[in-house]
Scaffold this motif. Structure first.
Motif, mmCIF file in Angstrom:
data_model
loop_
_atom_site.group_PDB
_atom_site.id
_atom_site.type_symbol
_atom_site.label_atom_id
_atom_site.label_comp_id
_atom_site.label_asym_id
_atom_site.label_seq_id
_atom_site.Cartn_x
_atom_site.Cartn_y
_atom_site.Cartn_z
ATOM 1 N N LYS A 75 59.896 -32.915 -27.340
ATOM 2 C CA LYS A 75 60.344 -33.246 -25.826
ATOM 3 C C LYS A 75 60.058 -32.269 -25.030
ATOM 4 C CE LYS A 75 64.612 -34.867 -23.990
ATOM 5 N NZ LYS A 75 65.193 -33.979 -23.030
ATOM 6 N N TYR A 76 59.596 -32.758 -23.658
ATOM 7 C CA TYR A 76 59.477 -31.608 -22.512
ATOM 8 C C TYR A 76 60.919 -31.152 -22.220
ATOM 9 C CZ TYR A 76 54.617 -32.267 -21.981
ATOM 10 O OH TYR A 76 53.158 -32.203 -22.213
ATOM 11 N N ASN A 77 61.045 -29.796 -21.868
ATOM 12 C CA ASN A 77 61.666 -29.108 -21.181
ATOM 13 C C ASN A 77 61.126 -28.382 -20.109
ATOM 14 O OD1 ASN A 77 61.084 -26.751 -22.349
ATOM 15 N ND2 ASN A 77 62.743 -26.728 -23.803
ATOM 16 N N SER A 78 61.789 -27.769 -19.201
ATOM 17 C CA SER A 78 61.345 -27.068 -17.887
ATOM 18 C C SER A 78 60.436 -26.011 -18.632
ATOM 19 C CB SER A 78 62.647 -26.381 -17.097
ATOM 20 O OG SER A 78 63.030 -27.415 -16.525
ATOM 21 N N MET A 79 60.765 -25.325 -19.428
ATOM 22 C CA MET A 79 59.844 -24.103 -20.058
ATOM 23 C C MET A 79 58.530 -24.626 -20.499
ATOM 24 S SD MET A 79 59.706 -20.762 -20.274
ATOM 25 C CE MET A 79 61.221 -19.739 -20.867
ATOM 26 N N ARG A 80 58.436 -25.726 -21.113
ATOM 27 C CA ARG A 80 57.181 -26.323 -21.588
ATOM 28 C C ARG A 80 56.306 -26.755 -20.692
ATOM 29 N NH1 ARG A 80 56.590 -31.530 -25.641
ATOM 30 N NH2 ARG A 80 54.211 -31.333 -25.607
ATOM 31 N N ASN B 50 47.198 -27.078 -17.752
ATOM 32 C CA ASN B 50 47.180 -28.304 -18.180
ATOM 33 C C ASN B 50 48.074 -29.279 -17.601
ATOM 34 O OD1 ASN B 50 45.431 -27.552 -20.234
ATOM 35 N ND2 ASN B 50 47.127 -26.779 -21.636
ATOM 36 N N LYS B 51 48.113 -30.656 -18.011
ATOM 37 C CA LYS B 51 49.152 -31.356 -17.400
ATOM 38 C C LYS B 51 50.348 -31.584 -18.116
ATOM 39 C CE LYS B 51 45.199 -33.890 -15.323
ATOM 40 N NZ LYS B 51 44.534 -35.426 -15.456
ATOM 41 N N PRO B 52 51.432 -31.482 -17.827
ATOM 42 C CA PRO B 52 52.480 -31.683 -18.722
ATOM 43 C C PRO B 52 52.989 -32.901 -18.311
ATOM 44 C CG PRO B 52 53.095 -30.045 -16.648
ATOM 45 C CD PRO B 52 51.428 -30.276 -16.589
ATOM 46 N N ASP B 53 54.438 -33.478 -18.620
ATOM 47 C CA ASP B 53 54.832 -34.759 -18.438
ATOM 48 C C ASP B 53 54.765 -35.044 -17.108
ATOM 49 O OD1 ASP B 53 56.931 -32.975 -17.949
ATOM 50 O OD2 ASP B 53 58.418 -34.250 -18.814
ATOM 51 N N ARG B 54 55.142 -33.941 -16.168
ATOM 52 C CA ARG B 54 55.154 -34.150 -14.650
ATOM 53 C C ARG B 54 55.101 -32.795 -14.214
ATOM 54 N NH1 ARG B 54 59.691 -31.684 -12.642
ATOM 55 N NH2 ARG B 54 61.725 -32.041 -13.800
ATOM 56 N N VAL B 55 54.828 -32.845 -12.990
ATOM 57 C CA VAL B 55 54.649 -31.336 -12.059
ATOM 58 C C VAL B 55 55.990 -30.786 -12.178
ATOM 59 C CG1 VAL B 55 54.156 -30.597 -9.732
ATOM 60 C CG2 VAL B 55 52.957 -32.563 -10.610
ATOM 61 N N PRO B 56 56.194 -29.413 -12.553
ATOM 62 C CA PRO B 56 57.167 -28.663 -12.388
ATOM 63 C C PRO B 56 57.654 -28.539 -10.851
ATOM 64 C CG PRO B 56 55.472 -27.702 -13.725
ATOM 65 C CD PRO B 56 54.756 -28.670 -13.023
ATOM 66 N N LEU B 57 58.979 -28.367 -10.670
ATOM 67 C CA LEU B 57 59.457 -28.091 -9.369
ATOM 68 C C LEU B 57 60.217 -26.733 -9.514
ATOM 69 C CD1 LEU B 57 60.299 -29.228 -6.546
ATOM 70 C CD2 LEU B 57 62.475 -30.021 -7.823
ATOM 71 N N PHE B 58 59.741 -25.694 -8.674
ATOM 72 C CA PHE B 58 60.430 -24.541 -8.444
ATOM 73 C C PHE B 58 60.988 -24.482 -7.081
ATOM 74 C CE2 PHE B 58 58.374 -21.058 -11.248
ATOM 75 C CZ PHE B 58 58.785 -21.862 -12.265
ATOM 76 N N LEU C 37 70.472 -20.343 -20.535
ATOM 77 C CA LEU C 37 69.191 -21.333 -20.598
ATOM 78 C C LEU C 37 68.555 -21.566 -21.938
ATOM 79 C CD1 LEU C 37 68.424 -20.572 -16.858
ATOM 80 C CD2 LEU C 37 69.558 -22.675 -17.458
ATOM 81 N N LYS C 38 68.653 -20.495 -22.718
ATOM 82 C CA LYS C 38 68.253 -20.605 -24.118
ATOM 83 C C LYS C 38 66.644 -20.791 -24.073
ATOM 84 C CE LYS C 38 72.717 -22.428 -26.109
ATOM 85 N NZ LYS C 38 73.368 -23.028 -24.874
ATOM 86 N N GLY C 39 66.331 -20.284 -23.218
ATOM 87 C CA GLY C 39 64.586 -20.452 -23.302
ATOM 88 C C GLY C 39 64.020 -21.776 -22.703
ATOM 89 N N GLU C 40 64.978 -22.520 -22.289
ATOM 90 C CA GLU C 40 64.527 -23.847 -21.982
ATOM 91 C C GLU C 40 64.189 -24.001 -20.584
ATOM 92 O OE1 GLU C 40 67.765 -26.705 -22.998
ATOM 93 O OE2 GLU C 40 67.609 -26.197 -25.391
ATOM 94 N N VAL C 41 64.704 -23.105 -19.475
ATOM 95 C CA VAL C 41 64.384 -22.900 -18.246
ATOM 96 C C VAL C 41 63.914 -21.513 -17.919
ATOM 97 C CG1 VAL C 41 65.154 -23.408 -15.910
ATOM 98 C CG2 VAL C 41 66.119 -25.055 -17.663
ATOM 99 N N PRO C 42 62.664 -21.328 -17.316
ATOM 100 C CA PRO C 42 62.177 -19.968 -17.129
ATOM 101 C C PRO C 42 63.109 -19.581 -15.941
ATOM 102 C CG PRO C 42 60.648 -21.585 -16.237
ATOM 103 C CD PRO C 42 61.613 -22.375 -17.015
ATOM 104 N N VAL C 43 63.280 -18.162 -16.141
ATOM 105 C CA VAL C 43 63.994 -17.294 -15.333
ATOM 106 C C VAL C 43 62.961 -16.587 -14.609
ATOM 107 C CG1 VAL C 43 65.730 -15.575 -15.006
ATOM 108 C CG2 VAL C 43 66.182 -16.918 -16.813
ATOM 109 N N VAL C 44 63.160 -16.790 -13.249
ATOM 110 C CA VAL C 44 61.974 -16.145 -12.468
ATOM 111 C C VAL C 44 62.821 -14.752 -11.551
ATOM 112 C CG1 VAL C 44 60.672 -16.490 -10.110
ATOM 113 C CG2 VAL C 44 60.913 -18.223 -11.735
ATOM 114 N N GLY C 45 61.934 -13.530 -11.519
ATOM 115 C CA GLY C 45 62.297 -12.515 -11.016
ATOM 116 C C GLY C 45 61.422 -12.028 -10.052
ATOM 117 N N VAL C 46 61.684 -11.192 -9.239
ATOM 118 C CA VAL C 46 60.978 -10.768 -7.935
ATOM 119 C C VAL C 46 60.559 -9.241 -8.092
ATOM 120 C CG1 VAL C 46 60.841 -10.701 -5.482
ATOM 121 C CG2 VAL C 46 61.607 -12.817 -6.599
ATOM 122 N N ALA D 184 63.342 -12.316 -17.761
ATOM 123 C CA ALA D 184 62.723 -12.952 -16.903
ATOM 124 C C ALA D 184 61.351 -13.325 -17.526
ATOM 125 C CB ALA D 184 62.450 -12.116 -15.567
ATOM 126 N N ASP D 185 60.938 -14.609 -17.292
ATOM 127 C CA ASP D 185 59.681 -14.883 -17.779
ATOM 128 C C ASP D 185 58.617 -14.983 -16.799
ATOM 129 O OD1 ASP D 185 61.050 -16.502 -20.330
ATOM 130 O OD2 ASP D 185 62.434 -17.355 -18.747
#
Lengths: 205, 343
Positions: B2-7, B16-24, B133-142, B193-194
């Motif tokens: 199954k697709y989660n945000s990380m994948r 590549n093309k995932p299930d849909r365009v990711p949204l940040f 988030l257990k690796g399912e959603v990436p954490v973005v740092g700056v 941070a991913d």
């Protein structure tokens, strides 16, 4: 290559010595008025280059610095009066002063009567300064969107105090959202010195 | 699987093309609205940021968590002051420059990350988000590029003066900043941070002429970016990158943000080379109706997402505080509906 184009090239490379040497050639040949006219021509052309993406922000800034240095080095008053308006320029709320300095040095070098009223200004600060100094035109610069929104408070304060001078706004938030100047009830916005000068020249005292 | 945000994000970054365009949706101060708090109260505890991020991930189907406090957090670590806005729609600003003379550069100490309260707060947010988030959603740092930090450390005008009058002094400052930027990026990575957004406005031809950037700064950015051992995203503020695309590519970034008014031909330049992140005009969103949000999102997806390698986002790393829920929801719904890839 024409002398003016050589000056522009020296400014593009931020070669202060070469620019100063070339401006001196103009001064020796055409005197104070010739020097002033050449500075106006150079800054106008630099403005065109910047607005058509052929020059970076840092080069635009340095063009004003170099022209101011040239004028200061002769210890002369400009003979060109580009506008009779008494103009104030300041930064609202922000500490970021680059935009203000670009406009200030550019307009000053072109013979405008402009005063730098500072940065991190609150609407109340601006009201006080404008009231005390009887300016004809207010230029406000902002870098952050949140700061730009405070222009509306300035407009409201001016209305309450019956101050009827035009306000021209500029800076990144106004470039990114071309309608923002209307949202904050400013009279005009300008994307750079060239557009600003066109607006100012259209204003009457 | 199954697709989660990380994948979804990993596949987009891999072109590549995932299930849909990711949204940040980069919601920093805007996330504070979810807790109905003033900004100073919001930033008083890392738990508030964690709570708000988890809330906006769910509410707007956001594909990232954002550990970002405010741009001046690194400046604060160097000993600078910050100024909280009087109202929430303002931004947290850096105060007076800490470097007033060239001599101050020699005195400047590289911040020790473990000793900086502001940086520790960001790391605590990162750790907690990563755990939740257990690796399912990436954490973005700056992190701010070493050549961009002096904009706050000195004030931009003084910094430009120094660039053109004493580049050796700039290099001595950047040497310290490089050490800090690397330590800071690594610390965020270790905390979970991913993705690291590398804020580098001087790389834009709009800010500094390309030749000067290439001759004097480019090699330093390459050196830093290649040592950051996670996804690194180039961000030039809201400035355009078009002419500098090849340099971004050669710097070693994994993806790049681009401006709302960048040349659309960037999609051709980036094809099969580098993932794109962008480029809805976040300032314009304040004036959008729900219909505008749907239209602009669809237009952006049509232009940039077809071949994969695309993450929908704004034109810089922050969505303004006053953007309405219905706009963010309309963007999110439109991505879910029209951003799907056929398998």
């Amino acid at each position: 290559m024409k002398l003016i184009d050589r000056i522009i090239q020296s400014i593009r490379y931020v070669d202060r010595n070469e620019a100063s040497h070339l401006f001196d050639m103009v001064f020796k040949k055409s005197g104070v008025e010739g020097l002033n006219l050449s500075i106006i021509e150079v800054l106008n052309k630099i403005g065109d280059l910047w607005e058509s993406d052929k020059l970076s922000l840092t080069q635009l800034y340095m063009s004003g610095v170099i022209c101011s240095e040239v004028i200061d080095s002769y210890d002369i008053e400009t003979t060109i009066i580009s506008s009779s308006l008494k103009i104030a320029i300041g930064v609202i709320k922000d500490v970021h002063t680059l935009g203000k300095k670009i406009i200030y040095s550019n307009l000053k070098s072109q013979g405008f009567n402009i005063t730098d009223i500072g940065s991190r200004l609150s609407p109340e600060d601006i009201l006080k300064i404008v009231k005390e100094n009887d300016y004809d035109l207010l230029l406000l610069s902002a870098l952050m969107h949140g700061s730009a929104l405070y222009v509306k408070n300035v407009v409201e304060l001016f209305e309450k105090n019956n101050i009827k001078i035009p306000i021209i706004v500029g800076g990144a938030p106004f470039r990114l959202d071309e309608e923002l100047y209307k949202t904050v009830s400013a009279d005009y916005t300008a994307s750079g010195p060239k557009q600003l000068i066109e607006i100012i020249k259209g204003l009457k005292k | 699987m199954k697709y989660n945000s990380m994948r979804r994000v990993k596949e987009a970054v891999a072109l590549n093309k995932p299930d849909r365009v990711p949204l940040f949706l980069f919601l920093s101060t805007r996330a504070a609205k979810e807790l109905d708090m003033n900004l100073d109260e919001y930033y008083s505890s890392p738990d508030n940021i964690v709570k708000a991020q988890l809330k906006v991930i769910k509410k707007f189907s956001n594909d990232c968590a954002y550990n970002f406090y405010y741009a001046a957090v690194e400046y604060e670590a160097f000993g600078g002051d910050i100024v909280f806005p009087e109202r929430n729609s303002g931004v947290v600003n850096s105060g007076e420059p800490i470097i007033k003379t060239v001599e101050d550069i020699a005195k400047l100490k590289v911040p020790v990350i473990s000793e900086s309260k502001s940086l520790q707060n960001v790391l605590e947010v990162t750790r907690k988000l990563s755990k939740e988030l257990k690796g399912e959603v990436p954490v973005v740092g700056v992190c701010i590029a070493p050549f961009a930090l002096p904009i706050m450390q000195m004030g931009f005008d003084k910094y430009i003066d120094l660039i053109y009058s004493d580049f050796d002094a700039v290099l001595s400052l950047v040497k310290k900043n490089k050490q800090f930027t690397l330590n800071w990026a690594k610390a965020q990575k270790e905390a979970g941070a991913d993705v690291i957004v590398y804020v580098n406005p001087l790389a834009s031809y709009e800010i500094l002429d390309s030749k000067m950037y290439r001759d004097l700064i480019f090699a330093h950015d390459i050196e830093v970016v290649k040592q950051i051992d996670t996804y690194v995203c180039s961000l030039m503020g809201s400035a355009r990158i078009y002419d500098g695309f090849d340099m971004i590519l050669d710097t070693g970034f994994d993806l790049t943000a681009f401006a709302s008014d960048d040349n659309p031909d960037i999609i051709r330049k980036s094809r099969n080379k580098l993932a794109l992140l962008g480029n809805l005009n976040a300032n314009d969103m304040l004036n959008w109706s729900k219909e505008d949000a749907i239209r602009y999102t669809k237009e952006t997806l049509d232009l940039y997402s077809k071949d994969g390698g695309f993450i929908l986002s704004g034109n810089y790393a922050e969505f303004p505080y006053d953007i309405k829920d219905e706009i963010l929801l309309a963007i999110s719904d439109t991505v879910s509906k029209y951003g799907k890839y056929e398998k």
